[in-house]
Write a protein that holds these residues in place. Structure first.
Motif, short mmCIF file in Angstrom:
data_model
loop_
_atom_site.label_atom_id
_atom_site.label_comp_id
_atom_site.label_asym_id
_atom_site.label_seq_id
_atom_site.Cartn_x
_atom_site.Cartn_y
_atom_site.Cartn_z
N SER A 28 0.81 -1.22 0.00
CA SER A 28 0.00 0.00 0.00
C SER A 28 0.85 1.28 0.00
O SER A 28 0.33 2.37 -0.26
N LYS A 29 2.16 1.12 0.29
CA LYS A 29 3.07 2.27 0.36
C LYS A 29 2.50 3.38 1.24
O LYS A 29 2.47 4.56 0.88
N ARG A 30 2.08 2.97 2.44
CA ARG A 30 1.41 3.93 3.33
C ARG A 30 2.29 5.12 3.69
O ARG A 30 1.78 6.21 3.96
N TRP A 31 3.60 4.91 3.71
CA TRP A 31 4.48 6.01 4.09
C TRP A 31 4.39 7.20 3.13
O TRP A 31 4.66 8.32 3.54
N GLU A 32 3.98 6.94 1.90
CA GLU A 32 3.89 8.02 0.92
C GLU A 32 2.70 8.96 1.20
O GLU A 32 2.69 10.09 0.72
N ASP A 33 1.72 8.49 1.97
CA ASP A 33 0.53 9.29 2.25
C ASP A 33 0.64 10.08 3.55
O ASP A 33 -0.30 10.79 3.92
N ILE A 34 1.77 9.94 4.24
CA ILE A 34 1.92 10.61 5.53
C ILE A 34 2.77 11.87 5.34
O ILE A 34 3.99 11.79 5.18
N ARG A 35 2.10 13.01 5.29
CA ARG A 35 2.81 14.26 5.06
C ARG A 35 3.78 14.55 6.20
O ARG A 35 3.43 14.52 7.37
N GLY A 36 5.02 14.80 5.83
CA GLY A 36 6.04 15.14 6.82
C GLY A 36 6.83 13.96 7.33
O GLY A 36 7.81 14.14 8.07
N LEU A 37 6.43 12.72 6.94
CA LEU A 37 7.18 11.55 7.38
C LEU A 37 8.49 11.49 6.60
O LEU A 37 8.50 11.47 5.37
N LYS A 38 9.59 11.44 7.30
CA LYS A 38 10.90 11.49 6.66
C LYS A 38 11.52 10.09 6.60
O LYS A 38 11.58 9.38 7.61
N LEU A 39 11.95 9.71 5.40
CA LEU A 39 12.70 8.47 5.25
C LEU A 39 14.15 8.76 5.59
O LEU A 39 14.76 9.69 5.04
N LEU A 40 14.72 7.97 6.51
CA LEU A 40 16.06 8.22 6.99
C LEU A 40 17.13 7.48 6.19
O LEU A 40 18.31 7.80 6.31
N ASN A 41 16.71 6.48 5.42
CA ASN A 41 17.68 5.73 4.64
C ASN A 41 18.13 6.53 3.43
O ASN A 41 17.39 7.34 2.88
N ARG A 42 19.37 6.30 3.01
CA ARG A 42 19.87 6.97 1.82
C ARG A 42 19.20 6.37 0.58
O ARG A 42 18.70 5.24 0.59
N ALA A 43 19.20 7.13 -0.50
CA ALA A 43 18.64 6.64 -1.76
C ALA A 43 19.43 5.43 -2.23
O ALA A 43 20.66 5.43 -2.21
N GLY A 44 18.71 4.38 -2.60
CA GLY A 44 19.37 3.17 -3.09
C GLY A 44 19.60 2.10 -2.05
O GLY A 44 20.00 0.98 -2.38
N SER A 45 19.35 2.41 -0.77
CA SER A 45 19.54 1.39 0.26
C SER A 45 18.39 0.39 0.21
O SER A 45 17.29 0.70 -0.26
N ARG A 46 18.63 -0.81 0.67
CA ARG A 46 17.64 -1.88 0.52
C ARG A 46 16.60 -1.88 1.64
O ARG A 46 15.63 -2.64 1.58
N ARG A 47 16.78 -1.06 2.66
CA ARG A 47 15.86 -1.08 3.80
C ARG A 47 15.35 0.33 4.09
O ARG A 47 16.14 1.25 4.21
N ARG A 48 14.03 0.49 4.18
CA ARG A 48 13.48 1.79 4.57
C ARG A 48 13.65 1.97 6.08
O ARG A 48 13.43 1.03 6.85
N VAL A 49 14.02 3.18 6.47
CA VAL A 49 14.21 3.49 7.88
C VAL A 49 13.41 4.75 8.21
O VAL A 49 13.46 5.74 7.47
N TYR A 50 12.66 4.68 9.30
CA TYR A 50 11.83 5.79 9.73
C TYR A 50 12.18 6.19 11.16
O TYR A 50 12.86 5.46 11.88
N SER A 51 11.64 7.34 11.58
CA SER A 51 11.67 7.71 12.99
C SER A 51 10.47 7.05 13.66
O SER A 51 9.33 7.27 13.23
N LYS A 52 10.70 6.28 14.70
CA LYS A 52 9.60 5.61 15.39
C LYS A 52 8.63 6.63 15.98
O LYS A 52 7.41 6.44 15.93
#
Length: 270
Positions: A28-52
């Motif tokens: 569902s790619k829910r992270w894309e619908d959350i305004r202001g949610l920052k992905l902490l992983n660098r572009a191209g990394s295999r794992r998405r990382v968020y702030s809990k």
């Protein structure tokens, strides 16, 4: 990069917070619908990382908005900007934390991580790994504090380092460097998976399980197969190439022949 002071979360933790499966979260790619949610992983990394903390705040707001039948109004906790000695960096980010004049190629850097000569320090943190029966962490992704890498680099021999570092020319200390506990754990895990799956395991599967580079997984898998053949030879000195294929899962005869030869077996026997 995981900034200092941020509690990291991956897709699995995000899915738990939302009460859905990991597959549903990703599809569902829910992270894309959350305004202001920052992905902490660098572009191209295999794992998405968020702030809990951001995930928890976003979920709370979604539940509130759902209860009153309105659109969510996100006001997520900020993620620190800038650099800090206690930022957590993945393998590639760790390389780029060094001054440009001290950087090596990425392939050399991976050699420092997985090789048996110059070695990076043990990781400070692992995200997404699982505890094995022996209490060791398996899989996931490793991170290092910025200060850990910079402190290590100060001691690294090479251009720009202090004189006298490393083995001196003509040194009588020719013994192998001490193998780290993590290296031993990964080797044992590779052998365990090989035995449990009756040889039917690939380097890609092993890389995913251990969270290592596929090239490193290929080497670990070969070492595990070699140990497996050596163990078989202790009980069956007449081991054949066909036997090696059956034990290790190798389908290519030439690969099985070389493995048997390297293990000390007789490759002239059919």
């Amino acid at each position: 990069m995981i900034p200092n002071g941020v509690t990291p979360a991956d897709d699995e933790m995000a899915a738990k917070i939302w009460g859905v499966t990991v597959g549903s979260w990703r599809d569902s790619k829910r992270w894309e619908d959350i305004r202001g949610l920052k992905l902490l992983n660098r572009a191209g990394s295999r794992r998405r990382v968020y702030s809990k903390d951001q995930l928890l705040a976003a979920h709370t707001e979604q539940e509130r908005a759902k209860a009153v039948n309105e659109m969510p109004k996100y006001d997520l906790p900020p993620v620190p900007a800038g650099e800090h000695p206690d930022d957590l960096l993945d393998l590639e980010e760790s390389l780029h934390a060094l001054p440009e004049s001290r950087r090596v190629t990425m392939s050399t850097w991976k050699g420092y991580r997985y090789g048996d000569k110059t070695r990076l320090p043990d990781p400070d943190f692992n995200l997404g790994g699982k505890k094995g029966e022996d209490g060791q962490t398996v899989g996931g992704e490793d991170f290092w504090y910025r200060r850990t890498i910079l402190d290590w680099d100060k001691e690294r021999p090479g251009r720009g380092s202090e004189k006298g570092r490393g083995r001196k020319l003509g040194s009588k200390d020719k013994g192998p460097r001490r193998v780290s506990a993590q290296a031993l754990e990964r080797k044992a895990r590779a052998r365990q998976l090989l035995d449990e799956n009756l040889g039917q395991i690939t380097a890609a599967t092993l890389a995913d399980d251990l969270g290592v580079h596929p090239v490193h997984a290929e080497r670990l898998l070969r070492e595990a197969r070699l140990d497996q053949v050596r163990d078989c030879l202790k009980e069956r000195p007449d081991l054949t190439i066909a036997d090696v294929q059956a034990v290790t899962g190798l389908s290519v005869v030439s690969h099985a022949r070389k493995l048997l030869a390297d293990a000390g077996g007789n490759v002239t026997r059919d």
